[in-house]
Design a protein around this motif. Structure first.
Motif, PDB file in Angstrom:
ATOM      1  N   UNK A 378       0.831  -1.206   0.000  1.00 37.08           N
ATOM      2  CA  UNK A 378       0.000   0.000   0.000  1.00 37.08           C
ATOM      3  C   UNK A 378       0.865   1.255   0.000  1.00 37.08           C
ATOM      4  N   UNK A 379       1.895   1.280   0.859  1.00 40.27           N
ATOM      5  CA  UNK A 379       2.779   2.451   0.899  1.00 40.27           C
ATOM      6  C   UNK A 379       3.542   2.614  -0.413  1.00 40.27           C
ATOM      7  N   UNK A 380       3.994   1.494  -1.004  1.00 40.26           N
ATOM      8  CA  UNK A 380       4.746   1.576  -2.257  1.00 40.26           C
ATOM      9  C   UNK A 380       3.864   2.086  -3.395  1.00 40.26           C
ATOM     10  N   UNK A 381       2.627   1.591  -3.482  1.00 44.81           N
ATOM     11  CA  UNK A 381       1.730   2.057  -4.539  1.00 44.81           C
ATOM     12  C   UNK A 381       1.419   3.541  -4.384  1.00 44.81           C
ATOM     13  N   UNK A 382       1.228   3.983  -3.147  1.00 45.64           N
ATOM     14  CA  UNK A 382       0.949   5.400  -2.923  1.00 45.64           C
ATOM     15  C   UNK A 382       2.161   6.253  -3.298  1.00 45.64           C
ATOM     16  N   UNK A 383       3.353   5.773  -2.967  1.00 44.54           N
ATOM     17  CA  UNK A 383       4.571   6.525  -3.311  1.00 44.54           C
ATOM     18  C   UNK A 383       4.767   6.579  -4.808  1.00 44.54           C
ATOM     19  N   UNK A 384       4.493   5.470  -5.500  1.00 43.29           N
ATOM     20  CA  UNK A 384       4.605   5.477  -6.973  1.00 43.29           C
ATOM     21  C   UNK A 384       3.603   6.450  -7.584  1.00 43.29           C
ATOM     22  N   UNK A 385       2.395   6.476  -7.052  1.00 44.06           N
ATOM     23  CA  UNK A 385       1.379   7.387  -7.593  1.00 44.06           C
ATOM     24  C   UNK A 385       1.815   8.840  -7.409  1.00 44.06           C
ATOM     25  N   UNK A 386       2.362   9.175  -6.245  1.00 39.28           N
ATOM     26  CA  UNK A 386       2.820  10.548  -6.028  1.00 39.28           C
ATOM     27  C   UNK A 386       3.969  10.902  -6.978  1.00 39.28           C
ATOM     28  N   UNK A 387       4.893   9.976  -7.198  1.00 34.99           N
ATOM     29  CA  UNK A 387       6.003  10.266  -8.094  1.00 34.99           C
ATOM     30  C   UNK A 387       5.531  10.348  -9.547  1.00 34.99           C
ATOM     31  N   UNK A 388       4.508   9.573  -9.904  1.00 39.40           N
ATOM     32  CA  UNK A 388       3.968   9.661 -11.261  1.00 39.40           C
ATOM     33  C   UNK A 388       3.322  11.028 -11.491  1.00 39.40           C
ATOM     34  N   UNK A 389       2.606  11.527 -10.490  1.00 38.63           N
ATOM     35  CA  UNK A 389       2.038  12.872 -10.607  1.00 38.63           C
ATOM     36  C   UNK A 389       3.144  13.918 -10.743  1.00 38.63           C
ATOM     37  N   UNK A 390       4.199  13.754  -9.976  1.00 36.47           N
ATOM     38  CA  UNK A 390       5.318  14.694 -10.061  1.00 36.47           C
ATOM     39  C   UNK A 390       5.986  14.624 -11.430  1.00 36.47           C
ATOM     40  N   UNK A 391       6.097  13.399 -11.968  1.00 39.92           N
ATOM     41  CA  UNK A 391       6.722  13.256 -13.282  1.00 39.92           C
ATOM     42  C   UNK A 391       5.893  13.948 -14.363  1.00 39.92           C
ATOM     43  N   UNK A 392       4.562  13.739 -14.323  1.00 40.47           N
ATOM     44  CA  UNK A 392       3.710  14.372 -15.326  1.00 40.47           C
ATOM     45  C   UNK A 392       3.769  15.891 -15.217  1.00 40.47           C
ATOM     46  N   UNK A 393       3.770  16.395 -13.986  1.00 43.95           N
ATOM     47  CA  UNK A 393       3.871  17.843 -13.816  1.00 43.95           C
ATOM     48  C   UNK A 393       5.198  18.353 -14.352  1.00 43.95           C
ATOM     49  N   UNK A 394       6.258  17.603 -14.157  1.00 44.87           N
ATOM     50  CA  UNK A 394       7.564  18.013 -14.653  1.00 44.87           C
ATOM     51  C   UNK A 394       7.605  17.984 -16.170  1.00 44.87           C
ATOM     52  N   UNK A 395       7.009  16.956 -16.762  1.00 44.15           N
ATOM     53  CA  UNK A 395       6.970  16.881 -18.222  1.00 44.15           C
ATOM     54  C   UNK A 395       6.199  18.066 -18.808  1.00 44.15           C
ATOM     55  N   UNK A 396       5.070  18.392 -18.190  1.00 43.98           N
ATOM     56  CA  UNK A 396       4.288  19.523 -18.682  1.00 43.98           C
ATOM     57  C   UNK A 396       5.081  20.819 -18.558  1.00 43.98           C
ATOM     58  N   UNK A 397       5.753  21.003 -17.439  1.00 43.98           N
ATOM     59  CA  UNK A 397       6.556  22.212 -17.258  1.00 43.98           C
ATOM     60  C   UNK A 397       7.700  22.251 -18.252  1.00 43.98           C
ATOM     61  N   UNK A 398       8.294  21.090 -18.531  1.00 44.13           N
ATOM     62  CA  UNK A 398       9.398  21.031 -19.483  1.00 44.13           C
ATOM     63  C   UNK A 398       8.941  21.357 -20.887  1.00 44.13           C
ATOM     64  N   UNK A 399       7.811  20.789 -21.290  1.00 44.03           N
ATOM     65  CA  UNK A 399       7.298  21.082 -22.628  1.00 44.03           C
ATOM     66  C   UNK A 399       6.955  22.557 -22.767  1.00 44.03           C
ATOM     67  N   UNK A 400       6.361  23.133 -21.738  1.00 41.63           N
ATOM     68  CA  UNK A 400       6.043  24.561 -21.775  1.00 41.63           C
ATOM     69  C   UNK A 400       7.312  25.398 -21.900  1.00 41.63           C
TER      70      UNK A 400
END
Length: 514
Positions: A378-400
């Motif tokens: 449960x903790x690992x899945x939650x941590x992966x989900x948070x890092x996936x959100x961070x990755x998508x936000x970073x990709x969007x910021x990078x593309x911008x």
């Protein structure tokens, strides 16, 4: 039955010929396209030098030199001066504790003992004379003390008798002290006489003999060295000089392999016994002595041999490793390395779950209960989900940022993820460790003390590990992949992460043909 006319046969034959020609053209065109693509792919792959990811062993060792010596070496000297009259042992002789090694001329001390005995006899004679005088003085005092009661003698005569008795008592005490003094002096001479016989203080082997018969030794200021005895050559030691840059990796109990010039085809083993704190500075180079214990039961090794040793500070068996050149490669063209993905921090590519995957692999080695495993998942899945959100936000910021032509975005997120790089500061790593402890707080709460300590050590190791980006060759193009570095022997380095055995990692670019 009627036959087809000649014009119909001619038309059918011409159609077949045209169809066959079209098929042939298409086949040639397809073959040309295939060959062109293969040529392009080969050209792209041939533009890079690669090294395979292999599975093997990595041994990290520190090289040093030293000298073999006995574990305990005793120097036998002389506490007295005199002429050596006899030597009973020679080089390499085995001796036992108390065995006579040499003798020094005892005549001087024998004469002193005889003289001392005479002085003791004279002192005893003086004592007898003093005791006789004491008895006479005592009787005289006793008589006069009785007569003074009847007033037959003067009081002054009694006082004189008392003084004579006291004087006789003092003479007896003085004579007794002289006897003790002469006896002590004689005993000192007897001790020195016993020291004329040089005995071995230990069981061992004579390494050196520094005297010859007839030689005079003088022990006025310090004891002259007569013999050197190695207590036990079955157990020997090496004192290595280890550089200050490597001493932090040396620990008690580590294995040591070494060779000696006397037996160049043999390799010997030892074990680090002590890391001494007494540093030595020579030509601005600081070294620390490291004592290595060596088993020499067969008697092959000899004291004084020069040793070339390697201290095995780490050994990793069956790990993924790659040539160090792959860790240094950086593409000159960002477009060739995945475009925007290459520009993104390595911790953000692929979900940034490298540490989570490593922790998952470690937790799999623990004997967890179903409740503990469920808490970890449960903790690992939650941590992966948070890092996936961070990755998508970073990709969007990078593309911008790329559309705006401003390059990589800067900000708290960038600084935070940058802490996983090779240049991450201790403060960033500490924050990373705290973040992982918070992410897995529920799981940690289900563990017992030993399990918790093991996971904490692994988290600390993962957070402080160096992570770099390597480039895997896929379809002729280098694709960035983040890996975690482990032990290195100077040629190859242990890696783990998004690579597997057999992957080709880019080590450099080939010069283009002119």
């Amino acid at each position: 039955m009627s036959r087809p006319s000649r014009p119909q046969v001619s038309r059918s034959r011409s159609m077949l010929l045209r169809a066959g020609g079209a098929i042939a053209v298409l086949a040639l065109l397809g073959a040309g396209i295939w060959f062109w693509r293969q040529h392009q792919s080969a050209g792209a792959e041939g533009a890079f030098r690669t090294a395979p990811v292999e599975r093997g062993n990595i041994r990290v060792a520190i090289s040093s030199t030293g000298t073999l010596s006995a574990t305990s070496t005793v120097t036998v000297g002389s506490q007295i001066s005199g002429q050596v009259t006899e030597i009973l042992v020679d080089f390499n002789d085995r001796v036992t504790r108390g065995q006579v090694l040499a003798r020094i001329d005892p005549k001087t001390y024998e004469a002193q003992i005889a003289q001392g005995n005479a002085q003791v006899a004279s002192a005893r004679a003086s004592l007898s004379q003093a005791q006789a005088t004491q008895r006479n003085a005592a009787l005289d005092y006793q008589r006069k003390a009785e007569l003074v009661q009847r007033q037959l003698v003067a009081r002054s005569d009694v006082d004189l008798a008392k003084a004579a008795l006291d004087q006789a008592n003092a003479q007896v005490a003085s004579a007794q002290a002289q006897i003790q003094q002469q006896a002590a002096a004689t005993q000192t001479t007897r001790v020195n006489l016993d020291r004329t016989v040089i005995r071995s203080p230990v069981d061992g082997v004579v390494l050196t003999r520094s005297i010859e018969p007839g030689q005079t030794v003088a022990a006025s200021l310090q004891a002259p060295e007569l013999f050197t005895i190695a207590e036990d050559l079955a157990q020997m030691k090496i004192e290595l000089a280890v550089d200050e840059a490597d001493i932090g990796q040396v620990e008690t109990g580590q294995g040591v392999s070494f060779t000696v010039d006397a037996f160049p085809d043999r390799q010997f083993r030892g074990e680090v016994q002590q890391v001494r704190l007494a540093a030595t500075t020579s030509n601005n180079v600081v070294t620390y002595p490291v004592v290595v214990a060596v088993d020499n039961s067969d008697g092959t090794l000899l004291p004084g041999l020069t040793v070339n040793a390697e201290i095995e500070v780490s050994r990793r068996d069956g790990v993924l490793k790659v040539a160090n050149a792959a860790l240094r490669f950086k593409p000159t063209d960002q477009g060739a390395a995945g475009g925007a993905a290459a520009a993104m921090p390595s911790g953000m590519r692929g979900g940034g779950t490298g540490m989570i995957d490593d922790l998952t692999a470690f937790v799999a080695t623990l004997q967890l209960t179903p409740q503990q495993q469920a808490a970890f998942d449960a903790d690992a899945n939650a941590a992966r989900a948070r890092q996936e959100e961070m990755r998508k936000a970073m990709e969007a910021a990078l593309q911008t940022a790329q559309r705006a032509g401003s390059g990589m975005p800067q900000g708290p997120m960038m600084v935070q993820r940058g802490g996983q790089g090779a240049g991450a500061s201790g403060q960033m790593r500490q924050r990373m460790l705290e973040r992982f402890q918070q992410n897995f707080a529920t799981f940690l709460g289900t563990l017992d003390e030993s399990q918790r300590q093991a996971v904490q050590r692994q988290l600390s190791s993962l957070s402080s590990a160096r992570r770099v980006t390597v480039y895997r060759l896929e379809s002729g193009k280098p694709v960035p992949v983040q890996v975690r570095l482990g032990a290195s022997d100077g040629t190859s380095t242990e890696i783990s992460g998004g690579v597997k055995e057999g992957d080709q990692l880019v080590t450099g670019e080939r010069a283009s043909a002119q």
